[in-house]
Motif scaffolding. Structure first.
Motif, PDB file in Angstrom:
ATOM      1  N   TYR A 119      -5.926   1.091  13.437  1.00 39.80           N
ATOM      2  CA  TYR A 119      -4.664   1.622  13.927  1.00 39.80           C
ATOM      3  C   TYR A 119      -3.528   0.672  13.551  1.00 39.80           C
ATOM      4  O   TYR A 119      -3.765  -0.466  13.120  1.00 39.80           O
ATOM      5  N   ASP A 120      -2.291   1.134  13.703  1.00 39.01           N
ATOM      6  CA  ASP A 120      -1.132   0.294  13.404  1.00 39.01           C
ATOM      7  C   ASP A 120      -1.074  -0.879  14.381  1.00 39.01           C
ATOM      8  O   ASP A 120      -1.109  -0.698  15.600  1.00 39.01           O
ATOM      9  N   GLY A 121      -0.982  -2.068  13.847  1.00 36.51           N
ATOM     10  CA  GLY A 121      -0.967  -3.278  14.665  1.00 36.51           C
ATOM     11  C   GLY A 121      -2.319  -3.959  14.753  1.00 36.51           C
ATOM     12  O   GLY A 121      -2.415  -5.048  15.334  1.00 36.51           O
ATOM     13  N   ALA A 122      -3.365  -3.365  14.214  1.00 37.46           N
ATOM     14  CA  ALA A 122      -4.694  -3.948  14.276  1.00 37.46           C
ATOM     15  C   ALA A 122      -4.843  -5.066  13.257  1.00 37.46           C
ATOM     16  O   ALA A 122      -4.184  -5.072  12.209  1.00 37.46           O
ATOM     17  N   HIS A 123      -5.724  -6.018  13.551  1.00 38.76           N
ATOM     18  CA  HIS A 123      -6.011  -7.091  12.618  1.00 38.76           C
ATOM     19  C   HIS A 123      -6.997  -6.605  11.557  1.00 38.76           C
ATOM     20  O   HIS A 123      -7.967  -5.912  11.870  1.00 38.76           O
ATOM     21  N   VAL A 124      -6.741  -6.972  10.327  1.00 37.49           N
ATOM     22  CA  VAL A 124      -7.613  -6.610   9.213  1.00 37.49           C
ATOM     23  C   VAL A 124      -7.890  -7.876   8.403  1.00 37.49           C
ATOM     24  O   VAL A 124      -7.107  -8.844   8.426  1.00 37.49           O
ATOM     25  N   LEU A 125      -9.021  -7.879   7.709  1.00 36.88           N
ATOM     26  CA  LEU A 125      -9.403  -8.990   6.842  1.00 36.88           C
ATOM     27  C   LEU A 125      -9.183  -8.563   5.395  1.00 36.88           C
ATOM     28  O   LEU A 125      -9.703  -7.529   4.974  1.00 36.88           O
ATOM     29  N   VAL A 126      -8.427  -9.344   4.664  1.00 37.29           N
ATOM     30  CA  VAL A 126      -8.100  -9.030   3.271  1.00 37.29           C
ATOM     31  C   VAL A 126      -8.681 -10.135   2.390  1.00 37.29           C
ATOM     32  O   VAL A 126      -8.432 -11.319   2.636  1.00 37.29           O
ATOM     33  N   ARG A 127      -9.442  -9.748   1.373  1.00 37.74           N
ATOM     34  CA  ARG A 127     -10.060 -10.708   0.460  1.00 37.74           C
ATOM     35  C   ARG A 127     -10.076 -10.116  -0.943  1.00 37.74           C
ATOM     36  O   ARG A 127      -9.843  -8.920  -1.128  1.00 37.74           O
ATOM     37  N   ASP A 128     -10.359 -10.963  -1.922  1.00 41.41           N
ATOM     38  CA  ASP A 128     -10.465 -10.491  -3.301  1.00 41.41           C
ATOM     39  C   ASP A 128     -11.617  -9.498  -3.418  1.00 41.41           C
ATOM     40  O   ASP A 128     -12.662  -9.648  -2.776  1.00 41.41           O
ATOM     41  N   ALA A 129     -11.415  -8.472  -4.256  1.00 37.99           N
ATOM     42  CA  ALA A 129     -12.435  -7.437  -4.418  1.00 37.99           C
ATOM     43  C   ALA A 129     -13.718  -8.046  -4.983  1.00 37.99           C
ATOM     44  O   ALA A 129     -13.702  -8.726  -6.007  1.00 37.99           O
ATOM     45  N   LYS A 130     -14.831  -7.793  -4.313  1.00 41.86           N
ATOM     46  CA  LYS A 130     -16.099  -8.366  -4.752  1.00 41.86           C
ATOM     47  C   LYS A 130     -16.638  -7.680  -5.999  1.00 41.86           C
ATOM     48  O   LYS A 130     -17.088  -8.326  -6.938  1.00 41.86           O
ATOM     49  N   LYS A 131     -16.628  -6.363  -6.024  1.00 40.00           N
ATOM     50  CA  LYS A 131     -17.228  -5.644  -7.138  1.00 40.00           C
ATOM     51  C   LYS A 131     -16.422  -5.828  -8.419  1.00 40.00           C
ATOM     52  O   LYS A 131     -16.975  -5.998  -9.498  1.00 40.00           O
ATOM     53  N   LYS A 132     -15.113  -5.810  -8.308  1.00 41.53           N
ATOM     54  CA  LYS A 132     -14.286  -6.026  -9.488  1.00 41.53           C
ATOM     55  C   LYS A 132     -14.459  -7.443 -10.005  1.00 41.53           C
ATOM     56  O   LYS A 132     -14.400  -7.712 -11.201  1.00 41.53           O
ATOM     57  N   GLN A 133     -14.682  -8.378  -9.097  1.00 41.03           N
ATOM     58  CA  GLN A 133     -14.742  -9.777  -9.479  1.00 41.03           C
ATOM     59  C   GLN A 133     -16.076 -10.136 -10.113  1.00 41.03           C
ATOM     60  O   GLN A 133     -16.154 -10.969 -11.008  1.00 41.03           O
ATOM     61  N   ARG A 134     -17.144  -9.504  -9.681  1.00 40.60           N
ATOM     62  CA  ARG A 134     -18.466  -9.874 -10.153  1.00 40.60           C
ATOM     63  C   ARG A 134     -18.936  -9.039 -11.342  1.00 40.60           C
ATOM     64  O   ARG A 134     -19.773  -9.472 -12.108  1.00 40.60           O
ATOM     65  N   VAL A 135     -18.429  -7.837 -11.485  1.00 45.50           N
ATOM     66  CA  VAL A 135     -18.904  -6.945 -12.529  1.00 45.50           C
ATOM     67  C   VAL A 135     -17.941  -6.894 -13.703  1.00 45.50           C
ATOM     68  O   VAL A 135     -18.334  -7.022 -14.860  1.00 45.50           O
ATOM     69  N   LEU A 136     -16.661  -6.719 -13.419  1.00 46.09           N
ATOM     70  CA  LEU A 136     -15.675  -6.551 -14.480  1.00 46.09           C
ATOM     71  C   LEU A 136     -14.845  -7.818 -14.596  1.00 46.09           C
ATOM     72  O   LEU A 136     -13.729  -7.912 -14.079  1.00 46.09           O
ATOM     73  N   TYR A 137     -15.406  -8.841 -15.224  1.00 45.36           N
ATOM     74  CA  TYR A 137     -14.701 -10.113 -15.339  1.00 45.36           C
ATOM     75  C   TYR A 137     -13.371  -9.957 -16.080  1.00 45.36           C
ATOM     76  O   TYR A 137     -12.371 -10.564 -15.735  1.00 45.36           O
ATOM     77  N   GLU A 138     -13.382  -9.121 -17.137  1.00 50.25           N
ATOM     78  CA  GLU A 138     -12.178  -9.004 -17.941  1.00 50.25           C
ATOM     79  C   GLU A 138     -11.111  -8.149 -17.283  1.00 50.25           C
ATOM     80  O   GLU A 138      -9.991  -8.093 -17.756  1.00 50.25           O
ATOM     81  N   LYS A 139     -11.422  -7.476 -16.161  1.00 52.07           N
ATOM     82  CA  LYS A 139     -10.462  -6.606 -15.506  1.00 52.07           C
ATOM     83  C   LYS A 139     -10.089  -7.099 -14.102  1.00 52.07           C
ATOM     84  O   LYS A 139      -9.578  -6.359 -13.295  1.00 52.07           O
ATOM     85  N   VAL A 140     -10.383  -8.365 -13.822  1.00 47.34           N
ATOM     86  CA  VAL A 140     -10.051  -8.901 -12.499  1.00 47.34           C
ATOM     87  C   VAL A 140      -8.549  -9.059 -12.348  1.00 47.34           C
ATOM     88  O   VAL A 140      -7.959  -8.683 -11.334  1.00 47.34           O
ATOM     89  N   LEU A 141      -7.899  -9.592 -13.371  1.00 49.12           N
ATOM     90  CA  LEU A 141      -6.473  -9.867 -13.312  1.00 49.12           C
ATOM     91  C   LEU A 141      -5.704  -8.861 -14.152  1.00 49.12           C
ATOM     92  O   LEU A 141      -6.204  -8.368 -15.157  1.00 49.12           O
ATOM     93  N   PRO A 142      -4.494  -8.532 -13.753  1.00 49.46           N
ATOM     94  CA  PRO A 142      -3.666  -7.628 -14.569  1.00 49.46           C
ATOM     95  C   PRO A 142      -3.146  -8.331 -15.812  1.00 49.46           C
ATOM     96  O   PRO A 142      -3.282  -9.544 -15.975  1.00 49.46           O
TER      97      PRO A 142
END
Length: 302
Positions: A243-266
């Motif tokens: 809901y609005d105002g709730a705490h969320v955890l934000v981290r780097d995408a795991k699947k993009k980071q581990r599988v698509l090395y060449e597409k991690v960064l723009p």
């Protein structure tokens, strides 16, 4: 006693050799700590704790409208660096992060002592994020929205909105029974849930009415479209659980980071802030940074 006697009879040469080895190891440790680590696609950085502020809309260069969710960092600081050995002799590394200040009188003595040791005010939420050994962050460091780069992908973890006990049509999108003839006061029922004498029971995992929502959900591979360093805002494309105002955890995408090395960064971005994007780094960057659509032969503008 024999072991104590053997230790006492060790030669000075052996003692000097052990001392020399310890000095070398200590010197190597000091040289490794002075080395500045650099981000790689295999690096795992710490995440941040943010608040979901709501949803809005943005338009791309082609005039297409798309929804975005606004996440705000609320005095997110590092409170501990965790390192311990597992049973398989591997090491576990994590960074403990806390966010949202709270009054001291509502904080337990144990947690107030923990926050005092880290040099940060009392917080409402404390979480830890697994990291690689080179991604530890000094205690008391304030994380900012500059921790993320426009154009990268992130995973957002939060508890979904609880909706209580719901039927099969709302919970599982069942079509329901006929709304006209042949059905008596059971238009929204689930219908048959099991067979006859064989097997004579309802199979486990059958989609039926029950409690809906209120679960830990991870929204994967959300695109970061804008960063506001002045207000510590992160704009991600799509919806985020909670809901609005709730705490969320934000981290780097795991699947993009581990599988698509060449597409991690723009395009146009060489690396991510490592080991973390701090408040001092945000002061050296523009107040607004946005990811725009670019052709294949043009660099990404942020």
């Amino acid at each position: 006693m024999h072991r104590v006697w053997a230790l006492a009879q060790r030669s000075p040469l052996y003692t000097c050799r052990k001392f020399h080895q310890s000095v070398v190891v200590h010197a190597e440790a000091e040289s490794s700590t002075s080395f500045v680590a650099k981000w790689t696609p295999k690096s795992i950085r710490t995440g941040v704790i943010a608040r979901k502020r709501g949803m809005t809309a943005m338009w791309d260069e082609h005039g297409a409208r798309f929804p975005v969710t606004v996440l705000q960092l609320e005095n997110c600081q590092v409170t501990a660096n965790i390192t311990h050995a597992r049973k398989d002799n591997s090491e576990y590394h994590a960074v403990q992060v806390a966010a949202s200040d709270r009054p001291l009188k509502t904080t337990t003595k144990q947690m107030s002592g923990h926050f005092k040791k880290a040099g940060v005010p009392p917080k409402r939420l404390v979480k830890e994020f697994p990291v690689t050994p080179d991604a530890h962050v000094p205690l008391g460091t304030t994380l900012s929205a500059a921790h993320f780069v426009p154009g990268q992908f992130v995973d957002v973890v939060a508890n979904s909105i609880g909706k209580g006990f719901q039927g099969t049509m709302k919970r599982w999108n069942f079509k329901g029974l006929r709304a006209s003839h042949g059905v008596s006061i059971s238009h929204r029922s689930a219908g048959a849930t099991g067979a006859h004498q064989d097997p004579g029971r309802v199979w486990p995992g059958k989609k039926m009415a029950g409690r809906m929502g209120g679960k830990r959900i991870t929204a994967q591979n959300l695109h970061v479209v804008r960063i506001d360093n002045a207000l510590d805002l992160v704009f991600v494309r799509g919806c985020v659980p909670g809901y609005d105002g709730a705490h969320v955890l934000v981290r780097d995408a795991k699947k993009k980071q581990r599988v698509l090395y060449e597409k991690v960064l723009p395009k146009g971005v060489l690396d991510l802030p490592f080991p973390a994007g701090t408040e001092e780094l945000a002061k050296t960057l523009p107040a607004y940074r946005r990811c725009t659509v670019a052709a294949d032969d043009e660099p990404l503008r942020t």
